[in-house]
Design a protein around this motif. Structure first.
Motif, PDB file in Angstrom:
ATOM      1  N   GLY A  31      -3.499   6.656  -1.678  1.00 53.17           N
ATOM      2  CA  GLY A  31      -4.946   6.423  -1.622  1.00 53.17           C
ATOM      3  C   GLY A  31      -5.510   5.807  -2.876  1.00 53.17           C
ATOM      4  N   ASP A  32      -5.125   6.323  -4.028  1.00 53.24           N
ATOM      5  CA  ASP A  32      -5.575   5.763  -5.292  1.00 53.24           C
ATOM      6  C   ASP A  32      -4.895   4.412  -5.502  1.00 53.24           C
ATOM      7  OD1 ASP A  32      -6.113   5.102  -7.902  1.00 53.24           O
ATOM      8  OD2 ASP A  32      -5.000   6.775  -8.787  1.00 53.24           O
ATOM      9  N   PRO A  33      -5.653   3.296  -5.543  1.00 56.91           N
ATOM     10  CA  PRO A  33      -5.024   1.978  -5.713  1.00 56.91           C
ATOM     11  C   PRO A  33      -4.188   1.860  -6.975  1.00 56.91           C
ATOM     12  CG  PRO A  33      -7.306   1.735  -5.037  1.00 56.91           C
ATOM     13  CD  PRO A  33      -7.112   3.192  -5.363  1.00 56.91           C
ATOM     14  N   GLY A  34      -4.481   2.679  -7.981  1.00 58.20           N
ATOM     15  CA  GLY A  34      -3.713   2.632  -9.209  1.00 58.20           C
ATOM     16  C   GLY A  34      -2.268   3.057  -9.031  1.00 58.20           C
ATOM     17  N   LEU A  35      -1.967   3.714  -7.908  1.00 58.15           N
ATOM     18  CA  LEU A  35      -0.606   4.158  -7.649  1.00 58.15           C
ATOM     19  C   LEU A  35       0.185   3.161  -6.812  1.00 58.15           C
ATOM     20  CD1 LEU A  35      -1.235   7.962  -6.946  1.00 58.15           C
ATOM     21  CD2 LEU A  35      -0.424   6.895  -9.049  1.00 58.15           C
ATOM     22  N   MET A  36      -0.429   2.047  -6.441  1.00 54.77           N
ATOM     23  CA  MET A  36       0.281   1.019  -5.693  1.00 54.77           C
ATOM     24  C   MET A  36       1.227   0.276  -6.630  1.00 54.77           C
ATOM     25  SD  MET A  36      -1.344  -2.072  -3.407  1.00 54.77           S
ATOM     26  CE  MET A  36      -1.918  -3.000  -4.836  1.00 54.77           C
ATOM     27  N   THR A  37       2.381  -0.126  -6.123  1.00 51.52           N
ATOM     28  CA  THR A  37       3.363  -0.794  -6.981  1.00 51.52           C
ATOM     29  C   THR A  37       2.952  -2.238  -7.262  1.00 51.52           C
ATOM     30  OG1 THR A  37       4.721  -1.630  -5.164  1.00 51.52           O
ATOM     31  CG2 THR A  37       5.195   0.598  -5.952  1.00 51.52           C
ATOM     32  N   LEU A  38       3.447  -2.762  -8.370  1.00 53.74           N
ATOM     33  CA  LEU A  38       3.186  -4.154  -8.735  1.00 53.74           C
ATOM     34  C   LEU A  38       3.774  -5.112  -7.702  1.00 53.74           C
ATOM     35  CD1 LEU A  38       3.898  -4.008 -12.571  1.00 53.74           C
ATOM     36  CD2 LEU A  38       1.670  -4.202 -11.465  1.00 53.74           C
ATOM     37  N   LYS A  39       4.903  -4.736  -7.115  1.00 51.63           N
ATOM     38  CA  LYS A  39       5.538  -5.607  -6.131  1.00 51.63           C
ATOM     39  C   LYS A  39       4.685  -5.714  -4.874  1.00 51.63           C
ATOM     40  CE  LYS A  39      10.074  -6.729  -4.273  1.00 51.63           C
ATOM     41  NZ  LYS A  39      11.509  -6.362  -4.250  1.00 51.63           N
ATOM     42  N   THR A  40       4.131  -4.602  -4.420  1.00 53.03           N
ATOM     43  CA  THR A  40       3.227  -4.644  -3.269  1.00 53.03           C
ATOM     44  C   THR A  40       2.010  -5.502  -3.590  1.00 53.03           C
ATOM     45  OG1 THR A  40       3.911  -2.523  -2.335  1.00 53.03           O
ATOM     46  CG2 THR A  40       1.690  -3.261  -1.818  1.00 53.03           C
ATOM     47  N   ASN A  41       1.461  -5.335  -4.783  1.00 52.27           N
ATOM     48  CA  ASN A  41       0.310  -6.132  -5.194  1.00 52.27           C
ATOM     49  C   ASN A  41       0.633  -7.627  -5.148  1.00 52.27           C
ATOM     50  OD1 ASN A  41      -2.376  -6.540  -6.567  1.00 52.27           O
ATOM     51  ND2 ASN A  41      -1.039  -7.338  -8.168  1.00 52.27           N
TER      52      ASN A  41
END
Length: 429
Positions: A196-206
């Motif tokens: 849920g927290d966007p800060g926990l999304m991986t750089l690769k997904t971004n």
């Protein structure tokens, strides 16, 4: 007079011959990367200058990358310039230098001071659609562009939309190979957004989201956060008791988009391989000869354990942990592990309690009920197994239930308590 012009700025939509022209982009961040990706579709020479260059630039063919700080002499020989540094003052200085040399310049952070602006572009062969808003509403321009792009995939032979028929798409692409994927690959990225927290999304997904043409995303993801990506977004999430798109329809949409040659990202909450139905989508895509790449995400129980400092294993009280679906417990046996985690168990708390007690678990076994993991409104209720049938301790959804002696290792527990995480979560990468 100048103030009047700035307040009523208008840009004339024209097509400029840029064949073999040299274009300079000053800056190596996200704004510069977006410009390069837009320009790369055209027959043009692109040079990027910057001290810090995003690694994603290295994946783009036929561009010149120079690692250095900007100098006015860098402008010599260029037809157009994009000032895309993260410093507003630097961009304005570049503008002055360009005007002194009669070079057209666009400032990424200030359309009002720009000689030109880049519209949202959709290019298919010799046909180019450009949508602009005088630099005032970029998101709306992108939305209109995406709607045009979405509705342009027509079968040229019979005039009917081909999006709903993968077999018809294959026939059309076989007859029109120039309309197949520009990378000659039919591929879908299945990526985890995290809890849920966007800060926990991986750089690769971004990175894949930045490159995507279309994003099929779950419910419960931060829709406002997703607005920063230029791809069109199609919600395909499922919520209990609410209308939703069936899984076979999602499968069909993924195949159709991939066959049209689009860069497709299937974005799932948490980790796609944990209760995310990714297995069904992988199988369907593979059966249709479409390549699949999986990008893992942080599953909600890992985020919950970190947020509320609950060790899922502990050398004194728990050497094993198992993940379970929280519904239809009576129809299957539960795994034997020291710690059990139940996903999607909000309306099945009593059922879970009875099943564990019937299986021999101590009625006093501590449990943690955690809702809205990693979000600012996240809550944790600490209780014990036999109380799950007495009261609805935490009705919020989505809900995660952790059962096991490890819950006692959570700091500062004193009886039945409710903890609420109040710190603001980061909303951008």
């Amino acid at each position: 007079m100048n103030n009047f012009i700035h307040q009523h700025q208008e840009f004339l939509p024209i097509s400029i011959n840029i064949t073999d022209k040299k274009i300079l982009i000053v800056g190596g961040g996200n704004a510069a990367l977006t410009k390069v990706r837009s320009l790369h579709r055209f027959n043009v020479s692109i040079t990027v200058i910057g001290i810090k260059i995003d690694p994603a630039f290295l994946e783009i063919d036929n561009i010149h990358i120079i690692h250095k700080s900007y100098d006015p002499s860098d402008l010599e020989g260029f037809f157009m310039v994009y000032a895309c540094t993260d410093n507003k003052h630097t961009n304005e200085i570049i503008r002055e230098h360009c005007h002194a040399r009669s070079i057209l310049v666009s400032l990424a952070d200030n359309p009002r001071l720009s000689d030109f602006i880049s519209p949202a572009i959709y290019k298919e062969g010799d046909m180019t659609v450009a949508v602009g808003s005088n630099g005032k509403n970029v998101k709306q321009s992108v939305m209109v562009r995406n709607n045009i792009k979405k509705n342009s995939g027509q079968d040229l032979e019979d005039g009917r939309g081909s999006e709903d028929n993968p077999d018809r798409i294959r026939v059309h692409l076989a007859k029109n190979p120039e309309k197949s994927n520009r990378n000659n690959k039919q591929k879908v990225i299945i990526a985890g957004f995290g809890p849920g927290d966007p800060g926990l999304m991986t750089l690769k997904t971004n990175q894949f989201l930045l490159e995507a043409d279309v994003i099929f995303h779950d419910a419960l993801l931060d829709a406002k956060f997703l607005e920063q990506y230029p791809a069109r977004k199609i919600p395909v999430g499922k919520r209990c008791g609410q209308p939703h798109i069936r899984q076979n329809e999602i499968n069909r949409l993924l195949v159709s988009a991939a066959l049209r040659g689009e860069k497709v990202v299937r974005l799932k909450g948490g980790d796609p391989l944990i209760f995310g139905r990714a297995g069904e989508e992988i199988q369907h895509l593979t059966n249709n000869n479409i390549e699949v790449e999986i990008v893992p995400g942080i599953t909600s129980v890992f985020a919950a354990a970190a947020q509320f400092r609950i060790p899922l294993t502990h050398r004194e009280t728990g050497s094993s942990v198992a993940f379970c679906v929280g519904h239809n417990i009576s129809n299957r046996s539960l795994p034997e592990a020291d710690t059990l985690v139940f996903y999607m168990g909000a309306s099945h708390q009593c059922e879970i309690s009875k099943a564990l007690i019937d299986q021999g678990w101590n009625r006093k076994t501590p449990v943690a009920l955690i809702s809205n993991v990693s979000n600012p409104n996240s809550k944790a209720v600490i209780s014990q197994l036999d109380k799950l049938c007495k009261d609805q301790l935490l009705p919020d959804t989505p809900l995660l239930i952790i059962a096991g002696e490890v819950v006692k290792k959570m700091p500062e527990i004193s009886g039945n308590i409710i903890q609420q995480e109040k710190r603001k979560m980061p909303l951008a990468i």
